[in-house]
Design a protein around this motif. Structure first.
Motif, PDB file in Angstrom:
ATOM      1  N   ASP A 195     -11.988  26.070  -9.409  1.00 16.28           N
ATOM      2  CA  ASP A 195     -13.144  26.691 -10.045  1.00 16.28           C
ATOM      3  C   ASP A 195     -12.821  27.679 -10.876  1.00 16.28           C
ATOM      4  O   ASP A 195     -13.468  27.747 -11.988  1.00 16.28           O
ATOM      5  CB  ASP A 195     -14.269  26.970  -8.781  1.00 16.28           C
ATOM      6  CG  ASP A 195     -14.837  25.989  -7.829  1.00 16.28           C
ATOM      7  OD1 ASP A 195     -14.754  24.682  -8.217  1.00 16.28           O
ATOM      8  OD2 ASP A 195     -15.306  26.239  -7.004  1.00 16.28           O
ATOM      9  N   LEU A 196     -12.190  28.590 -10.534  1.00 18.82           N
ATOM     10  CA  LEU A 196     -11.671  29.699 -11.588  1.00 18.82           C
ATOM     11  C   LEU A 196     -11.255  29.234 -12.785  1.00 18.82           C
ATOM     12  O   LEU A 196     -11.415  29.392 -13.783  1.00 18.82           O
ATOM     13  CB  LEU A 196     -10.837  30.973 -10.826  1.00 18.82           C
ATOM     14  CG  LEU A 196     -10.230  31.769 -11.651  1.00 18.82           C
ATOM     15  CD1 LEU A 196     -11.387  32.529 -12.156  1.00 18.82           C
ATOM     16  CD2 LEU A 196      -9.197  32.747 -10.803  1.00 18.82           C
ATOM     17  N   ARG A 198     -11.338  26.171 -14.115  1.00 17.42           N
ATOM     18  CA  ARG A 198     -12.438  25.477 -14.684  1.00 17.42           C
ATOM     19  C   ARG A 198     -13.283  26.472 -15.626  1.00 17.42           C
ATOM     20  O   ARG A 198     -13.567  26.313 -16.557  1.00 17.42           O
ATOM     21  CB  ARG A 198     -12.958  24.527 -13.903  1.00 17.42           C
ATOM     22  CG  ARG A 198     -14.059  23.815 -14.734  1.00 17.42           C
ATOM     23  CD  ARG A 198     -14.884  22.686 -13.756  1.00 17.42           C
ATOM     24  NE  ARG A 198     -15.463  23.318 -12.640  1.00 17.42           N
ATOM     25  CZ  ARG A 198     -15.314  23.152 -11.396  1.00 17.42           C
ATOM     26  NH1 ARG A 198     -13.808  22.315 -11.227  1.00 17.42           N
ATOM     27  NH2 ARG A 198     -15.779  23.885 -10.237  1.00 17.42           N
ATOM     28  N   ARG A 199     -13.796  27.500 -15.022  1.00 14.80           N
ATOM     29  CA  ARG A 199     -14.444  28.679 -15.665  1.00 14.80           C
ATOM     30  C   ARG A 199     -13.775  29.158 -16.812  1.00 14.80           C
ATOM     31  O   ARG A 199     -14.327  29.368 -17.720  1.00 14.80           O
ATOM     32  CB  ARG A 199     -15.056  29.695 -14.593  1.00 14.80           C
ATOM     33  CG  ARG A 199     -16.111  29.197 -13.353  1.00 14.80           C
ATOM     34  CD  ARG A 199     -16.493  30.077 -12.890  1.00 14.80           C
ATOM     35  NE  ARG A 199     -15.585  31.415 -12.265  1.00 14.80           N
ATOM     36  CZ  ARG A 199     -15.167  31.152 -11.009  1.00 14.80           C
ATOM     37  NH1 ARG A 199     -15.636  30.174 -10.082  1.00 14.80           N
ATOM     38  NH2 ARG A 199     -14.438  32.062 -10.492  1.00 14.80           N
ATOM     39  N   LEU A 200     -12.354  29.494 -16.432  1.00 15.15           N
ATOM     40  CA  LEU A 200     -11.596  30.155 -17.726  1.00 15.15           C
ATOM     41  C   LEU A 200     -11.678  29.128 -18.670  1.00 15.15           C
ATOM     42  O   LEU A 200     -11.617  29.404 -19.783  1.00 15.15           O
ATOM     43  CB  LEU A 200     -10.256  30.459 -17.058  1.00 15.15           C
ATOM     44  CG  LEU A 200     -10.052  31.581 -16.147  1.00 15.15           C
ATOM     45  CD1 LEU A 200      -8.690  31.622 -15.801  1.00 15.15           C
ATOM     46  CD2 LEU A 200     -10.533  32.996 -16.733  1.00 15.15           C
ATOM     47  N   GLU A 202     -13.711  26.442 -19.740  1.00 19.34           N
ATOM     48  CA  GLU A 202     -15.037  26.478 -20.268  1.00 19.34           C
ATOM     49  C   GLU A 202     -15.304  27.568 -20.862  1.00 19.34           C
ATOM     50  O   GLU A 202     -15.998  27.551 -22.325  1.00 19.34           O
ATOM     51  CB  GLU A 202     -16.005  26.351 -19.219  1.00 19.34           C
ATOM     52  CG  GLU A 202     -15.988  25.086 -18.344  1.00 19.34           C
ATOM     53  CD  GLU A 202     -16.879  24.997 -17.082  1.00 19.34           C
ATOM     54  OE1 GLU A 202     -17.679  25.755 -16.905  1.00 19.34           O
ATOM     55  OE2 GLU A 202     -17.174  23.672 -16.719  1.00 19.34           O
ATOM     56  N   THR A 203     -15.014  28.925 -20.636  1.00 25.14           N
ATOM     57  CA  THR A 203     -15.251  30.228 -21.248  1.00 25.14           C
ATOM     58  C   THR A 203     -14.487  30.308 -22.800  1.00 25.14           C
ATOM     59  O   THR A 203     -15.063  30.328 -23.682  1.00 25.14           O
ATOM     60  CB  THR A 203     -14.948  31.333 -20.393  1.00 25.14           C
ATOM     61  OG1 THR A 203     -15.701  31.342 -19.274  1.00 25.14           O
ATOM     62  CG2 THR A 203     -15.287  32.646 -21.282  1.00 25.14           C
TER      63      THR A 203
END
Length: 212
Positions: A195-196, A198-200, A202-203
């Protein structure tokens, strides 16, 4: 190796040249515990480029050659690989131009490219890049990443990076958070399993889109 600030990336990598000693477990190269290896022999096999580049008062050429007896042609080749040759030729004196102490006469990106050239000249078995392209523009970073594809053949390269574009093509990506390993895999694998990460991703994708 990726993760938020303060998650332990630099601490982890500092154990390889024995700048730090692990409280438990071992650090091994080719199955050999680095604690059992002669320190000079160990560090001779390592090339390190950090975000905080260390340069000395002297010529550009002497800074690239620092720590190794090399010919002018070898220095130029390393500088060209690091995409430093172009800006060097734009400076009066070229390779003989004087570098002020700590490299204050050069930009952050120029200092980092000289540090990369210095490490390339040493031709180490293991290369460590700790945010080594953080002050380099995106175009230069892309060219250096392409160069690394060839330079990596036959050696181990460890990259610590905030920009995921730097590590996307790595054979293996480690994701750290609060001192723990929470993800391990390729870019595509981590997009679905971490999850981390993927968030990085996407950001950074959103930021890049806005910049365009």
């Amino acid at each position: 190796i990726v993760g938020p600030n303060g998650c332990g990336k630099t601490t982890l990598i500092s154990m390889l040249p024995r700048l730090l000693v692990p409280q438990s477990g071992t650090i091994k190269i080719d199955g050999v515990d680095v604690a059992m290896v002669n320190l000079k022999s160990l560090r001779d096999q390592l090339g390190v480029v950090t975000q905080d580049t260390v340069l000395f008062r002297g010529s550009i050429e002497s800074n690239i050659r620092f720590g190794r007896d090399a010919s002018h042609d070898e220095v130029v080749k390393a500088a060209t690989q690091a995409h430093a040759d172009t800006f060097i030729h734009q400076i009066e004196g070229n390779y003989e131009a004087e570098v002020y102490e700590h490299g204050t006469s050069l930009s952050g990106g120029q200092r980092q490219r000289l540090a990369i050239a210095r490490s390339l000249l040493r031709n180490p078995s293991v290369m460590i890049f700790d945010e080594a392209t953080s002050q380099i523009d995106s175009e230069s970073e892309s060219m250096i990443n392409a160069m690394l594809g060839t330079f990596c053949e036959g050696r181990t390269v460890l990259l610590i990076a905030h920009r995921l574009s730097t590590v996307q093509t790595a054979d293996r990506i480690l994701v750290l958070d609060q001192g723990a390993l929470i993800g391990d895999g390729t870019h595509d694998e981590l997009l679905t399993s971490c999850d981390l990460y993927r968030r990085l991703a996407e950001t950074q994708l959103v930021t890049a889109t806005h910049e365009v």
